[in-house]
Design an enzyme around this catalytic site. Structure first.
Site, PDB file in Angstrom:
ATOM      1  N   ILE A 117       0.768  -1.475   0.179  1.00 15.11           N
ATOM      2  CA  ILE A 117       0.174   0.417   0.333  1.00 15.11           C
ATOM      3  C   ILE A 117       0.828   1.592   0.397  1.00 15.11           C
ATOM      4  CG2 ILE A 117      -1.722   1.187   0.910  1.00 15.11           C
ATOM      5  CD1 ILE A 117      -2.892  -1.328   2.645  1.00 15.11           C
ATOM      6  N   ARG A 143       9.926  -0.867  10.542  1.00 20.18           N
ATOM      7  CA  ARG A 143      11.144  -0.639  11.758  1.00 20.18           C
ATOM      8  C   ARG A 143      12.494  -1.900  10.956  1.00 20.18           C
ATOM      9  NH1 ARG A 143       6.337  -4.524  14.387  1.00 20.18           N
ATOM     10  NH2 ARG A 143       5.940  -5.115  12.291  1.00 20.18           N
ATOM     11  N   LYS A 151      -7.895   2.544   6.202  1.00 17.38           N
ATOM     12  CA  LYS A 151      -8.376   1.925   6.285  1.00 17.38           C
ATOM     13  C   LYS A 151      -8.685   0.675   6.692  1.00 17.38           C
ATOM     14  CE  LYS A 151      -8.483  -0.752   3.380  1.00 17.38           C
ATOM     15  NZ  LYS A 151      -8.634  -2.079   3.509  1.00 17.38           N
TER      16      LYS A 151
END
Length: 327
Positions: A14, A36, A96
């Site tokens: 995304i 990370r 979302k």
């Protein structure tokens, strides 16, 4: 208007779509990416032309140059990461589902209001011109009095690990089911008088596919379905007493066709040329920031919370609960 330097939290698929979107937009700059894994962030930055790469989300949020943060991580992480950004005064566009449940959404939005920081949910269909046009067509009587709405969305994505994991707020509902719910909301509104539903669960205890029937005021009904097992036709159909509208792909509407009572095509509305479709939510953020708004009129905070409550109620009925949730 100034140029907004955008930072992205999360370096998955995304995030890549958002990077491609930003590359084609004016008024924004691909500035910072955080993962990370610093090596992954650095590789992402090289590929997509970002100026900064960070090995922690906090480092990105602490960068004074960042003017807008897009959160592109799994649902279960949204609350903590968005709160961390708001705490540092950074405007947030959060993918979302906004959070894992309504309680988290309410707390996060309250915190953002107290801090005077803009935040909105990145449910991209809420910002798309064609989605807005379909709702307007119905309001203006293109199909007479609307009575029935159907919508579905499904992909064979059970192999995606996060979707099978309750601790990451997995399942079909928050990932794909949220789109039929929002489609119905944009067209029929929020005056729901009754709900019936059913779901099939995975061996890990999350919902794999589901059906939801919403009974609205004024004798309207919406029949919705979502699945992470099946590739569905993704169609939305709104039927009235003078015709119906078919929307191709409720996840990214491509064209809306209006038919009369004799099933004759009377009008077509193609989607405007777009980069990816994500540009509309980014533009809405810039509009809000330029005007000093704390929320976007395209997806008001109240509506984000209402949809989250709706999904909470459905999960409660199905017996789907995430391990981090308390009564």
């Amino acid at each position: 208007m100034k140029t907004y330097k955008v930072g992205i939290i999360g370096a998955g698929s995304i995030a890549r779509a958002m990077a491609a979107t930003l590359a084609g937009m004016e008024g924004v700059e691909r500035y910072a990416i955080a993962s990370r894994d610093l090596g992954r962030a650095e590789a992402f930055a090289r590929e997509w032309g970002f100026a900064r790469a960070y090995g922690s989300y906090e480092e990105l949020a602490d960068d004074p140059e960042v003017g807008l943060i897009y959160i592109a991580t799994p649902h279960a992480m949204h609350y903590g990461q968005a709160r961390m950004c708001v705490e540092r005064g950074k405007p947030v566009l959060c993918e979302k589902a906004f959070t894992a449940n309504a309680g988290q959404a309410e707390e996060l939005l309250r915190f953002a209001r107290e801090r005077g920081v803009f935040i909105t949910e990145a449910i991209w269909t809420r910002y798309m011109p064609l989605s807005l046009q379909v709702a307007e067509l119905v309001r203006n009587g293109a199909i007479g009095k609307p009575h029935l709405l159907t919508a579905n969305l499904g992909y064979p994505i059970r192999h995606v690990e996060r979707l099978m994991r309750p601790e990451l707020a997995g399942g079909a509902l928050l990932d794909v089911g949220v789109y039929p719910l929002n489609f119905a909301a944009m067209v029929f509104g929020s005056e729901i008088e009754g709900v019936t539903s059913a779901c099939v669960k995975t061996e890990t205890g999350v919902d794999a596919q589901n059906s939801v029937t919403l009974r609205f005021s004024d004798e309207r009904i919406a029949v919705l379905a979502s699945s992470m097992y099946a590739r569905t036709d993704r169609l939305g159909c709104i039927s009235g007493d003078k015709g119906h509208i078919i929307v191709e792909n409720i996840n990214n509407p491509q064209i809306a066709r209006v038919f009369d009572n004799d099933y004759r095509l009377v009008a077509e509305y193609p989607t405007p040329r777009q980069i990816t479709g994500y540009e509309y939510e980014v533009s809405a953020c810039i509009e809000a920031l330029e005007n000093g708004w704390l929320e976007s009129p395209y997806m008001p905070h109240e509506e984000t919370v209402r949809i989250m409550r709706q999904m909470d109620d459905l999960r409660r009925e199905w017996g789907v609960r995430y391990p981090f949730e308390t009564e």
